[in-house]
Scaffold this active site. Structure first.
Site, PDB file in Angstrom:
ATOM      1  N   LYS A 175       0.823  -1.213   0.000  1.00  0.00           N
ATOM      2  CA  LYS A 175       0.000   0.000   0.000  1.00  0.00           C
ATOM      3  C   LYS A 175       0.857   1.264   0.000  1.00  0.00           C
ATOM      4  O   LYS A 175       0.402   2.326  -0.394  1.00  0.00           O
ATOM      5  CB  LYS A 175      -0.989  -0.033   1.147  1.00  0.00           C
TER       6      LYS A 175
HETATM    7  C1  LIG Z   1      -4.308  -4.672   0.698  1.00  0.00           C
HETATM    8  C2  LIG Z   1      -3.485  -5.903   0.575  1.00  0.00           C
HETATM    9  C3  LIG Z   1      -3.781  -6.927  -0.357  1.00  0.00           C
HETATM   10  C4  LIG Z   1      -4.996  -6.872  -1.257  1.00  0.00           C
HETATM   11  O1  LIG Z   1      -4.868  -5.905  -2.268  1.00  0.00           O
HETATM   12  P1  LIG Z   1      -6.159  -5.388  -3.052  1.00  0.00           P
HETATM   13  O2  LIG Z   1      -5.682  -4.293  -3.915  1.00  0.00           O
HETATM   14  O3  LIG Z   1      -7.113  -4.906  -1.964  1.00  0.00           O
HETATM   15  O4  LIG Z   1      -6.720  -6.538  -3.794  1.00  0.00           O
HETATM   16  C5  LIG Z   1      -2.927  -8.021  -0.429  1.00  0.00           C
HETATM   17  N1  LIG Z   1      -1.866  -8.134   0.387  1.00  0.00           N
HETATM   18  C6  LIG Z   1      -1.549  -7.188   1.300  1.00  0.00           C
HETATM   19  C7  LIG Z   1      -0.372  -7.398   2.177  1.00  0.00           C
HETATM   20  C8  LIG Z   1      -2.341  -6.031   1.427  1.00  0.00           C
HETATM   21  O5  LIG Z   1      -2.014  -5.102   2.349  1.00  0.00           O
END
Ligand SMILES: *Cc1c(COP(=O)(O)O)cnc(C)c1O
Length: 491
Positions: free
Chosen positions: A110
């Site tokens: 993120k």
């Molecule tokens: C948010 C997240 C995901 C999922 O990603 P999306 O874009 O919501 O599908 C997968 N792995 C981690 C570690 C995350 O923080």
């Protein structure tokens, strides 16, 4: 390039407008009216750094920003904020190439988008000759809140306020939030669960009297939610970059097809891979990996989305989700931009928590393959990968690797494959420790030490000494005190 709502709102917006608004007033998501082709030939970019890819890809979508503006957003976002010099290292292990997206400030993918969103947002406000300060309000179950805080900390023209449930985040996550520095950062623990915190934030957003009061103070509330187009577009860049790195590493020739596997929750990350394909990256299959909450696996194989099912808490918590908001954007594109179709599907979802797409759209799902891994399979994937290849995956990445191996043996398709590696193994150190056969430690922090000692994999700077960092935020409040807390913080 104009942006419009997936649900048919007539108004067309510039990207800067769409970034500021986040969500359309008909509750649809903003989508570009067309998807631009790659603005360069990959072979001319092989020696360029990640930031060059980011500038060109983001610039192609956000063409109302000037080149200088995009350049400055990208430089601010990715200079000295990532531990890996390449920003996104691409590493070969087992049968796949791992696109390591977790070397930013909070050790999860993120950071890729939340490092740049503050700059895209403040630049957008400036472009509109608006002198309001932006205040980001977020309820978090852990990861997003910390990544948003790290992204917005000390960014001029912004304040960030985060609410987390007092009994709903891990020890490490809570410590990360309570120790966050930054003059514009405000963090509150809420007596309640995540839903309470989320509802509290929504109530504040809907309070128009409060909005007027803040407006008079020169403040505008905004959200760093993953449905904001300003979070999605920066994620496209790393798939383009990853493709170039496969050429550079000799895994493929320019023009060869690849597969991309993504551990999926809200469908944002895999949608970015879909956009990369639409821009011209030759992708054969997009492999969507779910944990035990396999609503997307079922949808992609049957065309029926059904959220009426049990919800499971797993050891890949960022994928514990039953309604994946960004899927709406994919449906819009697959429907041939038919917003009335999308509005009606989303109405069914609201009413019945279920919908079925028409057969013409189902045919287009063949670009995707999907599968799921339960916790046992996830742990086994981590253990086996470590034993055979000395490569350490976190639980989310391991779900993707398990699903990819399943796909590979089922289909015999050995096309070179990129796996989106979404978190540092240290972020979920207790599960990782158990998976590689370490005895149970007394707490999360000891798990981190043990995994580091056993594997020699470097601990991200954001975890080093975390346990003993000074607590800067210790307020616990009730849900009905949230609005006052916001008013106080913004005085
Ligand atoms: C948010 C997240 C995901 C999922 O990603 P999306 O874009 O919501 O599908 C997968 N792995 C981690 C570690 C995350 O923080």
């Amino acid at each position: 390039m104009k942006y419009r709502s997936t649900r048919g709102e007539q108004q067309e917006l510039t990207s800067a407008d769409a970034v500021i608004r986040g969500l359309a007033s008909d509750r649809g998501l903003y989508v570009p009216e067309e998807i631009p082709a790659l603005p360069f030939a990959i072979k001319d970019m092989l020696d360029q750094p990640y930031t060059a890819f980011a500038e060109k890809v983001i610039g192609a979508f956000f063409d109302d920003y000037t080149e200088e503006e995009i350049h400055s957003c990208v430089q601010n976002a990715y200079t000295n904020t990532f531990e890996a010099e390449e920003i996104v290292p691409v590493k070969h292990a087992g049968d796949a190439w791992f696109l390591e997206l977790y070397h930013g400030r909070t050790a999860a993918f993120k950071d890729m988008a939340l490092s740049i969103l503050p700059y895209l947002l403040t630049t957008a406000v400036k472009k509109q000759h608006d002198d309001h300060k932006i205040c980001i309000l977020t309820a978090t179950s852990g990861d997003t809140g910390k990544a948003a805080m790290a992204g917005f900390a000390d960014v001029p023209g912004t304040e960030i306020i985060v609410f987390y449930p007092n009994n709903g985040v891990s020890q490490v996550q809570e410590q990360q939030m309570r120790t966050q520095e930054g003059k514009n950062v405000h963090v509150f623990s809420i007596e309640g669960n995540f839903d309470d915190a989320q509802t509290g934030v929504k109530t504040i957003f809907q309070d128009s009297d409060f909005a007027k009061k803040l407006d008079a103070q020169g403040i505008r509330l905004s959200s760093a939610n993953s449905i904001n187009i300003g979070r999605l577009v920066p994620q496209i860049a790393y798939y383009v970059y990853g493709y170039a790195q496969l050429i550079k590493q000799g895994a493929i020739e320019d023009g060869d097809s690849v597969n991309i596997t993504v551990p999926t929750g809200n469908f944002g990350n895999i949608l970015a891979a879909y956009y990369a394909k639409r821009m011209g990256i030759p992708v054969k299959k997009l492999i969507c990996a779910s944990n035990r909450n396999r609503v997307l696996t079922d949808f992609l194989t049957t065309g029926v989305y059904d959220a009426n099912r049990d919800f499971y808490q797993t050891n890949s918590p960022s994928m514990d989700i039953l309604v994946s908001s960004n899927l709406e954007r994919l449906l819009y594109h697959l429907s041939g931009d038919d917003s009335s179709e999308i509005a009606s599907l989303m109405e069914s979802l609201d009413k019945d928590r279920k919908y079925e797409i028409p057969s013409a759209m189902k045919d287009k799902l063949s670009l995707f393959s999907a599968g799921s891994a339960d916790m046992k399979q996830t742990d086994a994937a981590i253990g086996e990968m470590y034993k055979k290849n000395h490569y350490l995956m976190d639980t989310h990445t391991a779900v993707a690797y398990y699903v990819y191996e399943q796909y590979r043996s089922k289909t015999g398709d050995h096309t070179p494959t990129l796996i989106a590696s979404t978190a540092s193994p240290y972020k979920f150190a207790d599960s990782v420790a158990a998976s590689i056969g370490l005895p149970k430690a007394e707490n999360n922090f000891r798990c981190i030490d043990e995994v580091a000692e056993e594997t020699g994999v470097p601990v991200p700077a954001s975890f080093k000494g975390l346990e003993s960092r000074p607590i800067l935020h210790d307020q616990v409040i009730r849900v009905n005190e949230m609005k006052d807390a916001v008013a106080d913080a913004l005085k």
